[in-house]
Design an enzyme around this catalytic site. Structure first.
Site, PDB file in Angstrom:
ATOM      1  N   LYS A 132      -8.756  13.982   5.138  1.00  0.00           N
ATOM      2  CA  LYS A 132      -7.920  12.658   4.971  1.00  0.00           C
ATOM      3  C   LYS A 132      -6.919  12.965   6.071  1.00  0.00           C
ATOM      4  O   LYS A 132      -6.917  14.012   6.685  1.00  0.00           O
ATOM      5  CB  LYS A 132      -7.372  12.717   3.633  1.00  0.00           C
ATOM      6  N   ARG A 133      -6.103  11.948   6.363  1.00  0.00           N
ATOM      7  CA  ARG A 133      -5.063  11.959   7.439  1.00  0.00           C
ATOM      8  C   ARG A 133      -4.185  13.399   7.031  1.00  0.00           C
ATOM      9  O   ARG A 133      -3.982  13.568   5.690  1.00  0.00           O
ATOM     10  CB  ARG A 133      -4.261  10.741   7.448  1.00  0.00           C
ATOM     11  N   LYS A 171       0.346  14.253   1.302  1.00  0.00           N
ATOM     12  CA  LYS A 171      -0.929  14.477   0.933  1.00  0.00           C
ATOM     13  C   LYS A 171      -1.130  16.278   0.771  1.00  0.00           C
ATOM     14  O   LYS A 171      -1.924  16.519   0.022  1.00  0.00           O
ATOM     15  CB  LYS A 171      -2.068  14.048   1.939  1.00  0.00           C
ATOM     16  N   LYS A 186     -14.923   8.062  -3.583  1.00  0.00           N
ATOM     17  CA  LYS A 186     -16.174   8.416  -2.771  1.00  0.00           C
ATOM     18  C   LYS A 186     -16.854   9.648  -3.106  1.00  0.00           C
ATOM     19  O   LYS A 186     -18.054   9.968  -3.485  1.00  0.00           O
ATOM     20  CB  LYS A 186     -15.963   8.413  -1.299  1.00  0.00           C
ATOM     21  N   HIS A 215       0.985  -1.189   0.036  1.00  0.00           N
ATOM     22  CA  HIS A 215       0.021  -0.073   0.088  1.00  0.00           C
ATOM     23  C   HIS A 215       0.930   1.184  -0.102  1.00  0.00           C
ATOM     24  O   HIS A 215       0.210   2.345   0.126  1.00  0.00           O
ATOM     25  CB  HIS A 215      -0.951   0.030   1.044  1.00  0.00           C
ATOM     26  N   THR A 233      -8.908   6.571  -1.690  1.00  0.00           N
ATOM     27  CA  THR A 233     -10.131   6.177  -1.955  1.00  0.00           C
ATOM     28  C   THR A 233     -11.226   6.917  -1.826  1.00  0.00           C
ATOM     29  O   THR A 233     -12.281   6.913  -2.300  1.00  0.00           O
ATOM     30  CB  THR A 233     -10.447   4.979  -1.015  1.00  0.00           C
TER      31      THR A 233
HETATM   32  C1  Z57 Z   1      -2.546   3.599   4.820  1.00  0.00           C
HETATM   33  O1  Z57 Z   1      -3.614   4.216   4.983  1.00  0.00           O
HETATM   34  C2  Z57 Z   1      -2.161   3.476   3.403  1.00  0.00           C
HETATM   35  C3  Z57 Z   1      -0.977   2.844   3.063  1.00  0.00           C
HETATM   36  C4  Z57 Z   1      -0.158   2.615   4.189  1.00  0.00           C
HETATM   37  O2  Z57 Z   1       1.019   1.880   3.868  1.00  0.00           O
HETATM   38  C5  Z57 Z   1      -0.488   2.759   5.260  1.00  0.00           C
HETATM   39 BR1  Z57 Z   1       0.773   2.129   6.606  1.00  0.00          BR
HETATM   40  C6  Z57 Z   1      -1.705   3.338   5.868  1.00  0.00           C
HETATM   41  C7  Z57 Z   1      -3.198   4.013   2.364  1.00  0.00           C
HETATM   42  C8  Z57 Z   1      -2.469   4.611   1.217  1.00  0.00           C
HETATM   43  O3  Z57 Z   1      -1.978   5.714   1.773  1.00  0.00           O
HETATM   44  C9  Z57 Z   1      -3.515   4.964   0.290  1.00  0.00           C
HETATM   45  O4  Z57 Z   1      -3.235   5.627  -0.907  1.00  0.00           O
HETATM   46  C10 Z57 Z   1      -4.374   3.669  -0.135  1.00  0.00           C
HETATM   47  O5  Z57 Z   1      -5.738   4.220  -0.833  1.00  0.00           O
HETATM   48  C11 Z57 Z   1      -4.853   3.144   1.097  1.00  0.00           C
HETATM   49  O6  Z57 Z   1      -3.769   2.732   1.788  1.00  0.00           O
HETATM   50  C12 Z57 Z   1      -5.589   1.734   0.793  1.00  0.00           C
HETATM   51  O7  Z57 Z   1      -4.968   1.014  -0.149  1.00  0.00           O
END
Ligand code: Z57
Length: 837
Positions: A567-568, A573, A682, A374, A678
């Protein structure tokens, strides 16, 4: 041994078997019964919380019945199951979702009205289940919904944190973290005190000869902690399939706590042991996209992996099949590298406890596991210190070294004399101290590795896994673009839009086949349809404006363009880019004549999101947003032309209010840093447009909705490296408009400039790693295009409707289908009642 009722008495059981309500009358019966008996309250003592509790227990009864049936059916069918291992499940609220998925929300609405309550007020009593940080945890929750809806026999495994992600309060413009104790009343979980697993930590490894004279490793000593299962039912939409999410809670082991110390009079010491054991599942680590290598986190990971593996293996062993059939019955999906120890644990079970040969065992392991990556950001990639692992999990470290040694031998044969290749791909990084690279271990131990959007999947193949592509060939690496569940993110969050769409498409089939939305394009000339669409968006904005005035006291004009970034908070970001752009807009407005101002489209800039408690730069960004809001919102020159809002404590239930209210949302990460995103999906699904960079799933959203329906800006991922290089080697010249913004900040326009100096300097003279300055001009210009486009409301509406009609691809159902077919190789198990109730 399972205790089952003897044959002659089974008829009595069947006669009295629980049914669950279906009519309004029955719902009221059940709700009142629960309020009066389960909760021991009465009609003189029933507030909204009690009504929530009663209604939830009524729905829970219904879910449990189908849940038991589903589990029986899955056991009987004896086919392959999926186990989704995730350290985070960001579920949000369960009642509304349960009502919609079993198709009884209207019944409940009418019943609650009879009993004196508004359904919305009852639903909003529920505390979010917030066992996650952000995108990764919410993805897991969407996947559970899709797996149940598509009738896959699938279990989720996670940790039952006593404290989920902290609650955020904004005090004097600063984030304050408050603990989120969410278990006071949680009707959605079932403690299974009979399902416990002993989990071992520390100790040492010795070698023994077994009966056959075989030399085996024995892990001895150390301490034992109990894992207790808590089960949560996961209902599918319009199906009776109700899957299980099993969350493990830590407890002092009976043997260790009750007897040894307690009986020998060491009361305080034994209480201390108990607390230490419970610490393991006490709290979710609040970092998103950052790993800090804390021992307790490693303990959490092993605790949860070992308990889950024990459970999975126990279930398999009941089938009495040969071990070689394990991968035909079990698919284990790793959500990021957090559950990588499950790979090692299965190898340990097979070799040390079940006596399989190493090679045979490893073959089973590789065919069982698959790993989703991810992130490519180095600070988020997990590495564990060898000494820490040696101490906590001595046998696992040995296994990792053996896996690594065999792997490196294989690589050496394939690439003779390439010493540097061996160094690069080694699971053990030869640093001080040595580190275990979990992404490499996960890759070597799995049969498939996937990224979560096309760009991201391409990037991992050319960066972190470049050598592994050479070693294993490209087929081991694949892409599964993320998706979202349209049940929660359209039907539940935006019921009026869902209803309008259903009225045009002749039913709600689009909720289970989202590609059906494409038929909406036939209604682009339907005036009534468009008018109603616009009214719905307006009503959603009014609802958000109400929330804003209630929580911040600031009145915003719902006719203004709502520009949202929730978002976080993370430098990659780039909320800092957004707020610096807002300041630029403010300065521009201040410099305008009254005549010029009249031509401007009013805007509300809305921010929301949590900063990790130790992430100072992110906290500074929050403070800057709040400080700018304080000035702008009280400036008479500006009025409705610009408002700046920070929404406190952004979470899933707030996202359900915020997402449907957006005109434009910001997905503006430095190209190449956001794996997918994601929330972008939405927002578009709810009829909002996007301003975004060519990053993550934005690229595929553009491919689907068309370039004219999205506002893209900024540098491309392929150019990022060169731009950073240029900064480091002295070619950095700050964007002139951005320089004016910094001058305003430094001049004290938004309060004490010292508070923001680290933030400003990270861009001005610390290399601007996230390319804020490089993208600033393009960002500002693109916002001007947004202003222009918004003035033509008809054209804007057409963009929105067209975009929604093309969002079918982004359903998590499509995503789960791809995992099931390409990676897990599992088939659905369709119950008799699929669509009927
Ligand atoms: C997290 O929320 C995501 C990736 C990570 O390696 C960790 Br730890 C936490 C997120 C990504 O930042 C997003 O871009 C992605 O949409 C989401 O994971 C689901 O794949």
């Amino acid at each position: 041994v399972e205790a089952s009722i003897p044959e002659p008495q089974r008829d009595a059981w069947k006669k009295h078997s629980a049914q669950g309500f279906t009519t309004k009358e029955q719902f009221e019966d059940e709700t009142v019964r629960h309020v009066e008996t389960t909760l021991a309250r009465s009609l003189f003592n029933c507030d909204e919380l009690a009504a929530y509790s009663g209604a939830s227990l009524a729905f829970r009864d219904r879910l449990v019945i189908e849940w038991n049936r589903t589990q029986q059916r899955q056991t009987f069918a004896d086919q392959k199951r999926v186990y989704y291992l995730s350290l985070e499940f960001l579920m949000g609220r369960a009642l509304d979702n349960a009502m919609l998925n079993v198709g009884l929300k209207d019944v409940a609405r009418a019943g609650l009205k009879d009993l004196g309550f508004r359904i919305e007020d009852v639903i909003s009593q529920e505390h979010d289940a917030a066992l996650g940080n952000g995108g990764l945890g919410r993805l897991a929750a969407c996947f559970l919904d899709s797996m149940a809806t598509l009738d896959y026999p699938a279990w989720g495994y996670g940790l039952r944190y006593r404290y989920g992600i902290f609650k955020q309060e904004i005090v004097d413009g600063y984030q304050v973290e408050v603990p989120d104790y969410w278990l006071d009343f949680n009707p959605w979980e079932f403690p299974r005190h009979d399902i416990t697993v002993d989990i071992q930590f520390y100790g040492h490894v010795s070698r023994h000869e077994d009966e056959d004279g075989k030399n085996i490793a024995v892990w001895e000593g150390g301490e034992i902690v109990d894992a207790v299962a808590y089960d949560v039912p996961i209902p599918g939409y319009q199906t009776t399939t109700t899957n299980n999410l099993r969350l493990w809670s830590s407890k002092a082991s009976k043997g260790e706590f009750d007897f040894q110390k307690f009986n020998s009079g060491e009361y305080e010491a034994s209480v201390g042991d108990q607390q230490r054991a419970e610490t393991i599942s006490a709290v979710l680590y609040p970092n998103d996209n950052l790993e800090r290598g804390k021992e307790l986190r490693l303990k959490q990971q092993y605790f949860w992996c070992a308990a889950s593996l024990y459970d999975i293996v126990r279930r398999f062993k009941k089938s009495k099949k040969a071990w070689s059939a394990f991968p035909d019955m079990v698919a284990i999906q790793l959500n990021d590298t957090h559950p990588t120890l499950a790979i090692v644990e299965l190898q340990r079970i097979l070799v040390d406890l079940e006596g399989l040969d190493w090679a045979e065992a490893w073959n089973i392991v590789q065919n069982t596991f698959s790993y989703a990556n991810h992130t490519v950001m180095p600070e988020a990639l997990e590495k564990w210190s060898v000494p820490v692992m040696q101490n906590l999990l001595p046998r696992h470290l040995q296994i990792i070294y053996e896996v690594n040694s065999q792997f490196l031998h294989m690589v050496e044969k394939q690439f003779p004399k390439d010493r540097d290749m061996l160094r690069r791909v080694s699971i053990i990084e030869e640093s001080q101290p040595k580190m275990v690279q979990m992404a490499y271990l996960a890759t070597i131990g799995s049969h498939k590795v996937n990224g979560v959007a096309e760009l991201h999947s391409d990037l991992i193949k050319t960066t972190i896994f470049k050598d592994f592509v050479k070693i294993y060939g490209p087929d081991k690496f694949t892409n599964v673009t993320n998706g979202i569940t349209p049940r929660r993110w359209l039907h539940q969050a935006n019921p009026r839009l869902s209803e309008l769409i259903a009225s045009k498409l002749g039913g709600y089939e689009f909720l289970t086949d989202l590609t059906k939305l494409n038929k909406l394009e036939h209604f682009l000339d339907d005036k009534d349809f468009k008018k109603e669409w616009q009214e719905i968006k307006y009503a959603n904005k009014v609802r958000l404006a109400q929330h804003i005035v209630n929580t911040t006291g600031v009145r915003v004009n719902p006719k203004a363009l709502f520009d949202i970034q929730v978002k976080r908070i993370h430098e990659y970001k780039r909320q800092q880019l957004n707020i610096l752009g807002v300041i630029h807009r403010y300065l521009t407005i201040k410099a305008m004549s009254a005549e010029e101002r009249k031509k401007l489209a009013p805007r509300v800039s809305i921010f929301g999101g949590k900063a990790a408690p130790g992430y100072w730069m992110a906290k500074t960004v929050i403070h800057l947003v709040c400080s700018v809001g304080e000035v702008v919102n009280n400036d008479k020159d500006v009025g409705d032309l610009l408002k700046v809002i920070y929404i406190e404590d952004y979470n899933v239930s707030k996202a359900e209010i915020i997402t449907p209210a957006s005109d434009i949302s910001e997905h503006i990460s430095t190209a190449g840093t956001e794996a997918s995103g994601t929330s972008n999906m939405k927002f578009v699904l709810n009829g909002g447009l996007i301003i975004g960079t060519c990053d993550g799933a934005n690229i595929e959203i553009t491919r689907e909705v068309g370039e004219s329906n999205i506002f893209l800006f900024g540098n491309l991922a392929e150019d990022v490296e060169d731009l950073r290089h240029a900064h480091t080697y002295g070619n950095f010249k700050i964007d002139p408009d951005l320089a004016k913004v910094f001058d305003a900040i430094k001049g004290g326009k938004f309060g004490d400039a010292n508070r923001f100096s680290a933030l400003c300097n990270s861009i001005i003279d610390q290399g601007d790693y996230y390319l804020v300055s490089d993208d600033f001009n393009s960002y500002i210009k693109t916002h001007t295009l947004v202003d222009e486009a918004y003035k033509d409301q008809d054209a804007w509406l057409e963009k929105c409707i067209t975009s929604v009609s093309r969002m079918g691809f982004f359903s998590s159902d499509r995503c789960i289908q791809e995992y099931a077919d390409m990676i897990w190789n599992v088939e659905p198990l369709v119950p008799e009642q699929r669509n009927g109730k």
